[in-house]
Scaffold this motif. Structure first.
Motif, PDB file in Angstrom:
ATOM      1  N   ARG A 184       0.818  -1.187   0.133  1.00  0.00           N
ATOM      2  CA  ARG A 184       0.056  -0.011   0.086  1.00  0.00           C
ATOM      3  C   ARG A 184       0.931   1.285  -0.100  1.00  0.00           C
ATOM      4  O   ARG A 184       0.777   2.191  -0.564  1.00  0.00           O
ATOM      5  N   LEU A 185       1.772   1.347   0.857  1.00  0.00           N
ATOM      6  CA  LEU A 185       2.818   2.408   0.721  1.00  0.00           C
ATOM      7  C   LEU A 185       3.557   2.522  -0.339  1.00  0.00           C
ATOM      8  O   LEU A 185       3.913   3.480  -0.906  1.00  0.00           O
ATOM      9  N   ALA A 186       3.863   1.459  -1.034  1.00  0.00           N
ATOM     10  CA  ALA A 186       4.694   1.474  -2.466  1.00  0.00           C
ATOM     11  C   ALA A 186       3.704   2.041  -3.458  1.00  0.00           C
ATOM     12  O   ALA A 186       4.256   2.903  -4.189  1.00  0.00           O
ATOM     13  N   ARG A 187       2.174   1.799  -3.393  1.00  0.00           N
ATOM     14  CA  ARG A 187       1.475   2.420  -4.297  1.00  0.00           C
ATOM     15  C   ARG A 187       1.412   3.901  -4.221  1.00  0.00           C
ATOM     16  O   ARG A 187       1.173   4.592  -5.058  1.00  0.00           O
ATOM     17  N   ASP A 188       1.118   4.303  -3.038  1.00  0.00           N
ATOM     18  CA  ASP A 188       1.305   5.749  -2.744  1.00  0.00           C
ATOM     19  C   ASP A 188       2.440   6.317  -2.863  1.00  0.00           C
ATOM     20  O   ASP A 188       2.322   7.483  -3.622  1.00  0.00           O
ATOM     21  N   ILE A 189       3.491   5.799  -2.561  1.00  0.00           N
ATOM     22  CA  ILE A 189       4.960   6.623  -2.913  1.00  0.00           C
ATOM     23  C   ILE A 189       5.019   6.681  -4.537  1.00  0.00           C
ATOM     24  O   ILE A 189       5.428   7.549  -5.054  1.00  0.00           O
ATOM     25  N   HIS A 190       4.673   5.464  -5.374  1.00  0.00           N
ATOM     26  CA  HIS A 190       4.893   5.355  -6.581  1.00  0.00           C
ATOM     27  C   HIS A 190       3.690   6.547  -7.380  1.00  0.00           C
ATOM     28  O   HIS A 190       4.316   7.242  -8.385  1.00  0.00           O
ATOM     29  N   ASP A 191       2.889   6.758  -6.825  1.00  0.00           N
ATOM     30  CA  ASP A 191       1.888   7.752  -7.142  1.00  0.00           C
ATOM     31  C   ASP A 191       2.207   9.195  -7.156  1.00  0.00           C
ATOM     32  O   ASP A 191       1.617  10.214  -7.640  1.00  0.00           O
ATOM     33  N   SER A 192       2.999   9.216  -5.958  1.00  0.00           N
ATOM     34  CA  SER A 192       3.382  10.680  -5.733  1.00  0.00           C
ATOM     35  C   SER A 192       4.979  10.997  -5.833  1.00  0.00           C
ATOM     36  O   SER A 192       5.600  11.737  -6.960  1.00  0.00           O
ATOM     37  N   VAL A 193       5.775  10.571  -4.894  1.00  0.00           N
ATOM     38  CA  VAL A 193       7.002  11.099  -4.877  1.00  0.00           C
ATOM     39  C   VAL A 193       7.934  10.313  -5.881  1.00  0.00           C
ATOM     40  O   VAL A 193       8.788  11.140  -6.569  1.00  0.00           O
ATOM     41  N   LEU A 194       8.056   9.136  -6.308  1.00  0.00           N
ATOM     42  CA  LEU A 194       8.716   8.548  -7.501  1.00  0.00           C
ATOM     43  C   LEU A 194       8.180   9.462  -9.040  1.00  0.00           C
ATOM     44  O   LEU A 194       9.403   9.668  -9.577  1.00  0.00           O
ATOM     45  N   GLN A 195       7.264   9.594  -9.013  1.00  0.00           N
ATOM     46  CA  GLN A 195       6.804  10.436 -10.512  1.00  0.00           C
ATOM     47  C   GLN A 195       7.392  11.660 -10.328  1.00  0.00           C
ATOM     48  O   GLN A 195       7.991  12.290 -11.241  1.00  0.00           O
ATOM     49  N   VAL A 196       7.526  12.426  -9.018  1.00  0.00           N
ATOM     50  CA  VAL A 196       8.087  13.878  -9.110  1.00  0.00           C
ATOM     51  C   VAL A 196       9.618  13.772  -9.323  1.00  0.00           C
ATOM     52  O   VAL A 196      10.135  14.345  -9.792  1.00  0.00           O
ATOM     53  N   LEU A 197      10.140  12.779  -8.596  1.00  0.00           N
ATOM     54  CA  LEU A 197      11.682  12.575  -8.795  1.00  0.00           C
ATOM     55  C   LEU A 197      11.837  12.150 -10.450  1.00  0.00           C
ATOM     56  O   LEU A 197      12.996  12.726 -10.713  1.00  0.00           O
ATOM     57  N   ALA A 198      11.049  11.502 -10.911  1.00  0.00           N
ATOM     58  CA  ALA A 198      11.416  11.098 -12.367  1.00  0.00           C
ATOM     59  C   ALA A 198      11.299  12.466 -13.056  1.00  0.00           C
ATOM     60  O   ALA A 198      11.906  12.602 -14.137  1.00  0.00           O
ATOM     61  N   MET A 199      10.356  13.205 -12.898  1.00  0.00           N
ATOM     62  CA  MET A 199       9.969  14.433 -13.582  1.00  0.00           C
ATOM     63  C   MET A 199      11.176  15.213 -13.521  1.00  0.00           C
ATOM     64  O   MET A 199      11.652  16.191 -14.498  1.00  0.00           O
ATOM     65  N   VAL A 200      11.631  15.408 -12.365  1.00  0.00           N
ATOM     66  CA  VAL A 200      12.930  16.262 -11.925  1.00  0.00           C
ATOM     67  C   VAL A 200      14.094  15.789 -12.323  1.00  0.00           C
ATOM     68  O   VAL A 200      14.707  16.660 -13.091  1.00  0.00           O
ATOM     69  N   GLN A 201      14.248  14.706 -12.821  1.00  0.00           N
ATOM     70  CA  GLN A 201      15.300  13.995 -13.442  1.00  0.00           C
ATOM     71  C   GLN A 201      15.563  14.295 -14.952  1.00  0.00           C
ATOM     72  O   GLN A 201      16.471  14.964 -15.513  1.00  0.00           O
ATOM     73  N   ARG A 202      14.104  14.321 -15.629  1.00  0.00           N
ATOM     74  CA  ARG A 202      14.105  14.500 -16.924  1.00  0.00           C
ATOM     75  C   ARG A 202      14.174  16.098 -17.362  1.00  0.00           C
ATOM     76  O   ARG A 202      14.895  16.448 -18.288  1.00  0.00           O
ATOM     77  N   ARG A 203      13.483  16.852 -16.434  1.00  0.00           N
ATOM     78  CA  ARG A 203      13.443  18.302 -16.538  1.00  0.00           C
ATOM     79  C   ARG A 203      15.114  18.805 -16.488  1.00  0.00           C
ATOM     80  O   ARG A 203      15.451  19.579 -17.122  1.00  0.00           O
ATOM     81  N   GLY A 204      15.601  18.254 -15.470  1.00  0.00           N
ATOM     82  CA  GLY A 204      17.122  18.775 -15.246  1.00  0.00           C
ATOM     83  C   GLY A 204      17.955  18.343 -16.292  1.00  0.00           C
ATOM     84  O   GLY A 204      18.774  19.271 -16.449  1.00  0.00           O
ATOM     85  N   ALA A 205      17.877  17.281 -16.974  1.00  0.00           N
ATOM     86  CA  ALA A 205      18.528  16.796 -18.036  1.00  0.00           C
ATOM     87  C   ALA A 205      18.451  17.791 -18.995  1.00  0.00           C
ATOM     88  O   ALA A 205      19.409  17.988 -19.920  1.00  0.00           O
TER      89      ALA A 205
END
Length: 418
Positions: A184-205
């Motif tokens: 359950r925690l993994a689903r919540d983290i995937h829907d929020s924190v992980l997506q934000v970090l992935a977006m920051v990585q793409r935009r930063g590059a």
């Protein structure tokens, strides 16, 4: 309800029924006793004892060792009192003792409380008392005593198996509850924190400059967080499992986590340690860690040394293959050994380079990796070809990994004795 609770309920009923049987025998043979008054006094004491201790055998918590010893003492006293109140001819014919089969209840109490070893010990005491009462090893006496001994040992063994099964089931339920909560925690983290970090990585590059460095760091944190939520390798400090509250509301759930790991490779005691928890921190944007789904247990000292050898292998990757090289760690739990493979996509090692480095006095591989594995009774092998990367296979036999811990424990015992 505990799996052994029905046994305590059955023992409670058994004591009452066998008391009635012993009273019936006493009444039936009352005129045949040499001292019937003595038999009546004992039966009164036995009845009073059974009535006052009725609730003592209703559960394992109430059935204390002191009570069991007193219960067995009442039974043995009745057996040894029989020759004083009954005549020799009746005893020679195999007449039941004063407590009769009530004695078996005292023996079964030991078996249910402490397992087959306690049951065997109580049976031996009863057997000795019966031989003294009879005065000889008669065939019927030996037959009866063997039945008592076999029954108590068998029931004690069944109780031990039932308790082990109950503990296994409890652990499985705790692990299942923890896994559901982690998912359950993994689903919540995937829907929020992980997506934000992935977006920051793409935009930063895409932006470049300092933003690129920020994107790279976000990418590393994304990989670390993804590894954490997928494996759940959160190891509490030693002793925390006994004091920390259970976040899932289940008593004792901390037992379902991996065993505590040592703070460093210098530790050499024999406590079990989950090797996954020591290798997981190496995972990052340039290091991929693959592990089994179940804990990989080794003595703490052996686990620390093996983890240090893996760290040394990764240091070699960074130094000789470059910061941009990618490395893979594969942890395998074989029936007789634990194997860790460290592979990289660097330029590889030329043939004979390791031997030349050792001859030049550069002993990083010889001491940090081979030396550690040799002390654990294991092996370290390099497979490499120019332009095809390097693969290091670290193997530690489980049997030899236990020896340093056993030696350390014996040394500590020797020092304590001095």
């Amino acid at each position: 309800m505990s799996v052994e609770q029905p046994l305590w309920q059955a023992l409670t009923a058994y004591r009452v029924l066998t008391l009635l049987y012993a009273l019936g025998l006493c009444v039936y043979a009352y005129d045949d006793y040499d001292h019937p008054f003595g038999a009546a006094v004992y039966m009164a004491v036995l009845t009073l004892w059974t009535a006052l201790t009725f609730r003592m055998v209703s559960s394992a918590e109430r059935c204390t060792r002191r009570f069991l010893v007193g219960d067995l003492g009442i039974a043995v006293a009745g057996i040894l009192l029989t020759p004083l109140v009954d005549n020799h001819d009746r005893i020679a014919e195999g007449t039941p003792t004063l407590p009769s089969i009530w004695t078996m209840g005292a023996v079964l109490g030991f078996a249910i409380k402490g397992g087959w070893r306690w049951g065997a010990w109580a049976s031996a005491v009863v057997c000795a008392a019966n031989v003294i009462e009879r005065g000889t090893f008669a065939q019927d006496t030996i037959h009866m005593l063997m039945l008592v001994w076999v029954a108590s040992v068998a029931i004690g063994y069944v109780v031990e198996v039932a308790r082990a099964s109950e503990r296994t089931l409890a652990r499985a339920l705790r692990i299942e509850a923890a896994t559901r909560e982690r998912e359950r925690l993994a689903r919540d983290i995937h829907d929020s924190v992980l997506q934000v970090l992935a977006m920051v990585q793409r935009r930063g590059a895409a932006i470049g400059g300092e933003a690129a460095e920020l994107g790279r760091m976000a990418g590393e944190q994304e990989i670390a967080l993804r590894t954490l939520v997928s494996t759940g390798l959160v190891t509490p400090p030693r002793g925390a499992a006994d004091t920390a509250p259970d976040p899932y509301g289940l008593p004792g759930a901390a037992d379902a986590s991996a065993p505590p790991c040592p703070p460093g490779p210098e530790r050499s005691d024999g406590a079990p340690c989950d090797l996954r928890a020591l290798l997981a921190p190496h995972a990052g944007s340039r290091v991929t860690f693959s592990e089994p789904g179940a804990p990989v247990l080794l003595p703490a000292g052996a686990a620390g040394e093996l983890a240090a050898a893996v760290g040394a292998a990764l240091d070699n990757v960074r130094v000789h293959a470059g910061e941009e090289a990618h490395a893979w760690i594969l942890l395998e739990d074989e029936p007789d050994a634990v194997m860790v493979t460290v592979r990289d996509d660097g330029p590889g090692i030329p043939e004979g380079r390791l031997a030349d480095a050792e001859a030049e006095g550069r002993l990083g591989v010889a001491l940090s990796i081979r030396g550690r594995l040799r002390d654990l009774g294991g092996t370290a092998e390099w497979i490499s070809a120019p332009g095809q990367g390097t693969e290091v296979e670290l193997t530690v036999p489980k049997a030899s990994a236990k020896r340093p811990a056993e030696k350390a424990e014996q040394k500590e015992k020797g020092e304590a004795a001095r």
